[in-house]
Design a protein around this motif. Structure first.
Motif, short mmCIF file in Angstrom:
data_model
loop_
_atom_site.label_atom_id
_atom_site.label_comp_id
_atom_site.label_asym_id
_atom_site.label_seq_id
_atom_site.Cartn_x
_atom_site.Cartn_y
_atom_site.Cartn_z
N LEU A 121 0.87 -1.17 0.00
CA LEU A 121 0.00 0.00 0.00
C LEU A 121 0.91 1.22 0.00
O LEU A 121 1.50 1.57 1.02
CB LEU A 121 -0.92 -0.01 1.23
CG LEU A 121 -1.72 -1.30 1.44
CD1 LEU A 121 -2.60 -1.18 2.67
CD2 LEU A 121 -2.55 -1.64 0.21
N VAL A 123 1.52 5.12 -0.37
CA VAL A 123 0.82 6.40 -0.24
C VAL A 123 1.62 7.47 -0.98
O VAL A 123 2.78 7.71 -0.67
CB VAL A 123 0.63 6.79 1.23
CG1 VAL A 123 -0.17 8.08 1.34
CG2 VAL A 123 -0.06 5.67 1.99
N THR A 168 -6.33 3.98 4.58
CA THR A 168 -5.32 2.93 4.55
C THR A 168 -5.64 1.82 5.56
O THR A 168 -5.46 0.63 5.28
CB THR A 168 -3.92 3.50 4.84
OG1 THR A 168 -3.62 4.50 3.87
CG2 THR A 168 -2.86 2.42 4.78
N ILE A 185 3.37 -1.10 4.08
CA ILE A 185 2.85 0.25 3.89
C ILE A 185 4.01 1.21 3.71
O ILE A 185 4.86 1.35 4.59
CB ILE A 185 1.99 0.70 5.09
CG1 ILE A 185 0.87 -0.30 5.34
CG2 ILE A 185 1.41 2.09 4.85
CD1 ILE A 185 0.08 -0.04 6.59
#
Length: 360
Positions: A121, A123, A168, A185
């Motif tokens: 994930l 960002v 998230t 992440i």
């Protein structure tokens, strides 16, 4: 008049025209499929069976600000929750240019080679001017993105403080329900994103580089206290000696901080994501940490604390959204702004007036 111009050797003879590179029938089918909104039950079934398309569409609903989408997303999350919480969540941060994407690709390929399923994930920072985001992490991780046991989801940070995507935390649940046992992440690496990511992961990894004045910057109490491991990246070529020196300096710095409640002593190591060296040692280190905190009960306690934290964060977020969408507040806000700008009213008095109107 006769044309005496001669054709050169570069002349290309007329031949059969090339067919269209994209089938119109297939294209129409894709367009119709995207326009069709599957039900929550269909998406839930797809996620639990490991369908990446269903997972992606569900994450889009979770990230949407549309109220209809929110209700549907909540239904999906509720159904996926019993199938979640079986992964190891790893947060990775570091300043821009430290090589986060290159490291994650090398790390992810190492894990998938071991038979693990990895969800990344990533960002991406949003522009405060255009509000756009590049979302280029899939381009950077061109090998990992083709791996059938990996899933990369770039998300725009939007207006979230610190650059962590607003949803998230919910996306983690969906990825876990889809069968991914390792969630990575990646943060923007600036502002308060580290604090937010630390509150949703089991292991927090800080990437550093040597020889760029980074050693002194790294010895800062906040980020160092959060890190479970510090990895000096780009330890290759002429930079190997500098990386070893940085490792020694960070090890010394870590001894200045109090012991962690987890019972874990943070480690410092080096690697080269480009040459893919030292990656296996990092995974061994993470596995050692996981075994320790699961055996002493800290793993479960931390997860429980994180769940409470995100409940409170959601309440704060919803109150803020409701405040700014309140009809009377919308009508008064511009008036109060002008009064503050013209020094007719202090910012604190204006805020109290607005809050008083909201809670009346």
């Amino acid at each position: 008049m006769e044309n005496n111009s001669k054709k050169t050797a570069l002349h290309e003879k007329d031949g059969i025209p090339q067919p269209e590179s994209i089938s119109k029938t297939a294209l129409d089918k894709v367009v119709r499929s995207r326009k069709t909104q599957p039900s929550a039950a269909t998406l839930i079934s797809g996620i639990l069976s490991g369908d990446i398309s269903a997972l992606s569409r569900a994450i889009t609903l979770v990230e949407s600000t549309n109220l209809d989408h929110l209700m549907k997303a909540n239904e999906i999350i509720a159904a996926c929750l019993p199938h979640a919480n079986q992964s190891l969540r790893i947060g990775i941060t570091g300043v821009p240019g430290v090589g986060k994407s290159t490291f994650i690709e090398a790390f992810g390929k190492h894990l998938t080679a071991m038979g693990k399923k990895v969800a990344v994930l990533a960002v991406d920072p949003s522009s405060t001017i255009s509000h756009g985001s590049i979302l280029g992490d899939k381009t950077r991780m061109e090998e990992l993105v083709k791996d059938k046991n990996a899933y990369i989801r770039p998300s725009a940070s939007g207006e979230t403080l610190g650059g962590v995507a607003r949803k998230t935390r919910e996306t983690i649940i969906l990825c876990e329900a889809a069968g991914f046992d390792t969630i990575v992440i990646e943060t923007v690496g600036v502002g308060q994103s580290e604090t937010a990511v630390h509150s949703m992961v089991d292991f927090f990894l800080l990437l550093k580089i040597s020889g760029a004045g980074d050693e002194l910057q790294g010895i800062k109490r906040g980020i160092m206290e959060m890190a479970d491991a510090i990895v000096i990246n780009k330890a290759d070529g002429d930079n190997v000696a500098k990386a070893k020196l940085a490792k020694t300096e960070f090890n010394r710095a870590l001894h200045l901080f109090p012991a962690k409640t987890s019972g874990w002593i943070p480690k410092v190591t080096t690697c080269s994501a480009y040459e893919k060296t030292g990656i296996d040692a990092i995974w061994d280190l993470i596995s050692e940490y996981s075994s320790l905190v699961k055996s002493n009960g800290y793993f479960g306690e931390k997860r429980q604390e994180q769940n409470q934290y995100w409940m409170m964060e959601t309440i704060n977020e919803q109150l803020k959204n409701h405040f700014y969408h309140h009809p009377e507040i919308i009508a008064l806000l511009e008036q109060k702004k002008k009064a503050v700008q013209n020094d007719e009213l202090s910012p604190f008095a204006a805020a109290m007036d607005l809050l008083g109107q909201y809670f009346k």
